[in-house]
Design a protein around this motif. Structure first.
Motif, PDB file in Angstrom:
ATOM      1  N   MET A  20       0.830  -1.178   0.000  1.00  0.00           N
ATOM      2  CA  MET A  20       0.000   0.000   0.000  1.00  0.00           C
ATOM      3  C   MET A  20       0.879   1.246   0.000  1.00  0.00           C
ATOM      4  O   MET A  20       2.002   1.221   0.487  1.00  0.00           O
ATOM      5  N   ARG A  21       0.317   2.308  -0.514  1.00  0.00           N
ATOM      6  CA  ARG A  21       1.008   3.593  -0.582  1.00  0.00           C
ATOM      7  C   ARG A  21       0.156   4.643   0.134  1.00  0.00           C
ATOM      8  O   ARG A  21      -1.024   4.442   0.360  1.00  0.00           O
ATOM      9  N   VAL A  22       0.788   5.773   0.488  1.00  0.00           N
ATOM     10  CA  VAL A  22       0.117   6.802   1.284  1.00  0.00           C
ATOM     11  C   VAL A  22       0.240   8.157   0.590  1.00  0.00           C
ATOM     12  O   VAL A  22       1.329   8.529   0.139  1.00  0.00           O
ATOM     13  N   TRP A  23      -0.889   8.878   0.534  1.00  0.00           N
ATOM     14  CA  TRP A  23      -0.927  10.230  -0.018  1.00  0.00           C
ATOM     15  C   TRP A  23      -1.519  11.184   0.998  1.00  0.00           C
ATOM     16  O   TRP A  23      -2.342  10.791   1.822  1.00  0.00           O
ATOM     17  N   THR A  24      -1.114  12.453   0.908  1.00  0.00           N
ATOM     18  CA  THR A  24      -1.731  13.509   1.698  1.00  0.00           C
ATOM     19  C   THR A  24      -2.376  14.512   0.751  1.00  0.00           C
ATOM     20  O   THR A  24      -2.009  14.616  -0.421  1.00  0.00           O
ATOM     21  N   CYS A  25      -3.335  15.241   1.279  1.00  0.00           N
ATOM     22  CA  CYS A  25      -3.993  16.293   0.515  1.00  0.00           C
ATOM     23  C   CYS A  25      -4.330  17.423   1.469  1.00  0.00           C
ATOM     24  O   CYS A  25      -4.945  17.193   2.509  1.00  0.00           O
ATOM     25  N   VAL A  26      -3.922  18.636   1.122  1.00  0.00           N
ATOM     26  CA  VAL A  26      -4.211  19.798   1.974  1.00  0.00           C
ATOM     27  C   VAL A  26      -4.920  20.909   1.199  1.00  0.00           C
ATOM     28  O   VAL A  26      -4.976  22.046   1.658  1.00  0.00           O
ATOM     29  N   ASP A  27      -5.473  20.562   0.029  1.00  0.00           N
ATOM     30  CA  ASP A  27      -6.117  21.619  -0.764  1.00  0.00           C
ATOM     31  C   ASP A  27      -7.490  21.232  -1.315  1.00  0.00           C
ATOM     32  O   ASP A  27      -7.984  21.862  -2.244  1.00  0.00           O
ATOM     33  N   HIS A  28      -8.131  20.218  -0.722  1.00  0.00           N
ATOM     34  CA  HIS A  28      -9.478  19.895  -1.189  1.00  0.00           C
ATOM     35  C   HIS A  28     -10.499  20.825  -0.526  1.00  0.00           C
ATOM     36  O   HIS A  28     -10.173  21.575   0.391  1.00  0.00           O
ATOM     37  N   ALA A  29     -11.721  20.795  -1.040  1.00  0.00           N
ATOM     38  CA  ALA A  29     -12.788  21.632  -0.501  1.00  0.00           C
ATOM     39  C   ALA A  29     -13.025  21.312   0.972  1.00  0.00           C
ATOM     40  O   ALA A  29     -12.780  20.188   1.418  1.00  0.00           O
ATOM     41  N   GLY A  30     -13.492  22.322   1.709  1.00  0.00           N
ATOM     42  CA  GLY A  30     -13.806  22.132   3.124  1.00  0.00           C
ATOM     43  C   GLY A  30     -15.090  22.854   3.484  1.00  0.00           C
ATOM     44  O   GLY A  30     -15.611  23.644   2.699  1.00  0.00           O
ATOM     45  N   HIS A  31     -15.597  22.610   4.673  1.00  0.00           N
ATOM     46  CA  HIS A  31     -16.815  23.266   5.135  1.00  0.00           C
ATOM     47  C   HIS A  31     -16.553  24.688   5.623  1.00  0.00           C
ATOM     48  O   HIS A  31     -17.451  25.519   5.629  1.00  0.00           O
ATOM     49  N   GLN A  32     -15.343  24.963   6.066  1.00  0.00           N
ATOM     50  CA  GLN A  32     -14.965  26.283   6.554  1.00  0.00           C
ATOM     51  C   GLN A  32     -13.733  26.746   5.785  1.00  0.00           C
ATOM     52  O   GLN A  32     -12.970  25.929   5.263  1.00  0.00           O
ATOM     53  N   PRO A  33     -13.474  28.045   5.743  1.00  0.00           N
ATOM     54  CA  PRO A  33     -12.305  28.555   5.002  1.00  0.00           C
ATOM     55  C   PRO A  33     -11.000  28.485   5.799  1.00  0.00           C
ATOM     56  O   PRO A  33     -10.146  29.339   5.662  1.00  0.00           O
ATOM     57  N   THR A  34     -10.850  27.490   6.652  1.00  0.00           N
ATOM     58  CA  THR A  34      -9.658  27.402   7.500  1.00  0.00           C
ATOM     59  C   THR A  34      -8.646  26.366   7.027  1.00  0.00           C
ATOM     60  O   THR A  34      -7.666  26.121   7.703  1.00  0.00           O
ATOM     61  N   GLY A  35      -8.872  25.745   5.899  1.00  0.00           N
ATOM     62  CA  GLY A  35      -7.949  24.749   5.389  1.00  0.00           C
ATOM     63  C   GLY A  35      -8.424  23.342   5.681  1.00  0.00           C
ATOM     64  O   GLY A  35      -9.273  23.115   6.544  1.00  0.00           O
ATOM     65  N   THR A  36      -7.883  22.408   4.938  1.00  0.00           N
ATOM     66  CA  THR A  36      -8.258  21.008   5.080  1.00  0.00           C
ATOM     67  C   THR A  36      -7.009  20.145   5.052  1.00  0.00           C
ATOM     68  O   THR A  36      -5.957  20.584   4.605  1.00  0.00           O
ATOM     69  N   ALA A  37      -7.129  18.919   5.514  1.00  0.00           N
ATOM     70  CA  ALA A  37      -6.019  17.975   5.451  1.00  0.00           C
ATOM     71  C   ALA A  37      -6.583  16.562   5.519  1.00  0.00           C
ATOM     72  O   ALA A  37      -7.404  16.263   6.385  1.00  0.00           O
TER      73      ALA A  37
END
Length: 67
Positions: A1-18
């Motif tokens: 298995m491999r692992v990815w991160t994402c910090v720029d997808h849509a979110g419910h608030q404008p405070t960032g996502t991860a």
């Protein structure tokens, strides 16, 4: 298995996502994250996946609170 991160997808608030995704390949990782985003009512478009290098010990800060 491999692992990815994402910090720029849509979110419910404008405070960032991860998010972290574990999958066999990037296509499967995108499908899993798309499903997860739709499942919480978010738009699963326009995001970046970054694969983690699992060959070396490391630490990755996904969001440091500096908005």
């Amino acid at each position: 298995m491999r692992v990815w991160t994402c910090v720029d997808h849509a979110g419910h608030q404008p405070t960032g996502t991860a998010s972290v995704v574990v999958a066999e390949n990037e296509e499967a990782a995108r499908a899993l994250l798309d499903d997860a985003l739709v499942g919480v009512g978010l738009d699963p478009t326009l995001y970046t996946l970054n694969e983690l290098d699992l060959t070396e010990p490391s630490a990755l800060i996904l969001r440091d609170g500096d908005y």
